[in-house]
Design an enzyme around this catalytic site. Sequence first.
Site: not given
Ligand code: G16
Length: 543
Positions: A122-123, A269, A271, A273-274, A370
């Site tokens: 992800s990010h 980001d 992938d 989604d953000r 997302k």
């Molecule tokens: C964090 C964000 C969440 C998000 C998750 C996954 O989780 O706070 O809102 O859904 O990342 O994001 P991605 O799909 O972009 O990896 P956490 O539990 O670290 O706060």
Amino acid sequence: MEGSPIPVLTVQTAPYEDQRPTGGGGLRRPTGLFESQRNYLPNFVQSVLSSIDLRDRQGCTMVVGSDGRYFSRTAIDVVVQMAAANGIGRLVIGQNGILSTPAVSCIIRKIKAAGGIILTASHCPGGPGGEFGVKFNVANGGGFCLHSCCCNFSSLEWCLLEHFWEVNFPHHHPPLPSIFSCTPFHGTNDFTSVKQLLYLLLFLLILFFMGPYVRRVLCDELGAPANSAINCIPLEDFGGQRPDPNLTYATTLLEAMRGGEYGFGAAFDADGDRYMILGQNGFFVNPSDSLAIIAANLPCIPYFHQIGIRGFGRSMPTSTALDRVAKSMKVPVYETPAGWRWFSNLMDSGRCSLCGEESFGTGSDHIREKDGLWAVLVWLSIMAARKQSVEEIVTEHWTKFGRHYYCRFDYEALDPRTAYFIMRDLEALITDKSFSNQQFAVGNNVYTVLKTDSFEYVDPVDGTVTKRQGLRIIFSDTSRLIFRLSASSNVRATLRIYAESYEKDPSKHNMEPQAVLSPLIAIALKISQIHERTSRKGPTVIT
Ligand code: G16
């Protein structure tokens, strides 16, 4: 080769304790672990494949994509060879191995695949010193949390396939890796007015691997100038930048937008989604506001004319700006734990049309993830329909509904035991009877505790109860303080503090969020003792 069975190789393995599920959606770890620990990735891939019922698995189709980061090609090799040995009939793989998370969700649904594997962190940063990850999405296109199977096997099965990147396997049995264009379906809108807008609006998008999508959708289809998309070539290390669309890391975009030349800026980001939206001169759109503004402007989006607006969803830490819009539209709001997968049941059951999180994610029921590019297209549609700038849209929204000042403090890479004990003590403190009605005086402000809890979610569809999803303090003026441990962080722990306060008076809508929220933050620091207990002087990231 035609129809010939592929020999299956059995390899002994041993479980990894750190792959036991912790509540996050997949596995995210330093890339070095995947490279150096024997069978580290194969073990997890086996868990994923084993989680699909054997009857559904035999001969089924699965989607595989990555964000193109370092180790993705090696990982796709592993997934293909293990999928073949586990009876998967057909794999649909993104061109050059690349697919965004929302694209995987979309393709799974379109082609009725059994699920998909997304290789992304992800990010988080990429490259040999960065992070790597694996996510698993099921047949509805939504993310899935593995429950127990990570440690229940002692051997892995492989098919030794070679050259599948270059070779088409029209009659091979099994599997059939078919290479899929990575720029599918964004068909939830009519873009005539957006096309007109893009001729007028200079805009700038900063991308990591999203380049192929943006070039195709925004440049080729909608006519945005090619030079308005930067960082378009997918790089294994993202050019050394962190692909995290926020004000801390997307500084190239922020600086460019501050120059005043561009009217619209967006960052994604890795992938896809953000997303983050900036207006002219670097005007920042807080993601919670973005969700509320999209909700208030849904009539501008043709897709919602067709399907109607059934309900909204937001994660508990996301600001309550959405709730004000929902109230005015007489639409229900579902408040879920953090993480996109909680929205799946709501959308599958027709309860939720639009949802979002404060962590720069927004999406609708067109897929079960997302979708950053979708959110950008929606923003452009709103701007085209209202013929207003980003800043005008946001400030008019505040004037109508009031402004929810909001910020999040992240304390990353904490010792997990320390983080656990901070949360444990805080829970004991705030849920003690003596804490309710307590008053905190900070400067000229006095905050009275109205309600506290450890957030518990009851899924309205299947009645499942999920406890301990963050500590909430709600004050009598509707301000909120929230504390929670990240479920997606690495072996170290991340503690997040979220602060929100509401301001109705438009003459007070132009203040700095951190200045407005500083009394609340002072209360959070005092009751959690986080600086004293971690020897930190402040958060690592503020968003
Ligand atoms: C964090 C964000 C969440 C998000 C998750 C996954 O989780 O706070 O809102 O859904 O990342 O994001 P991605 O799909 O972009 O990896 P956490 O539990 O670290 O706060």
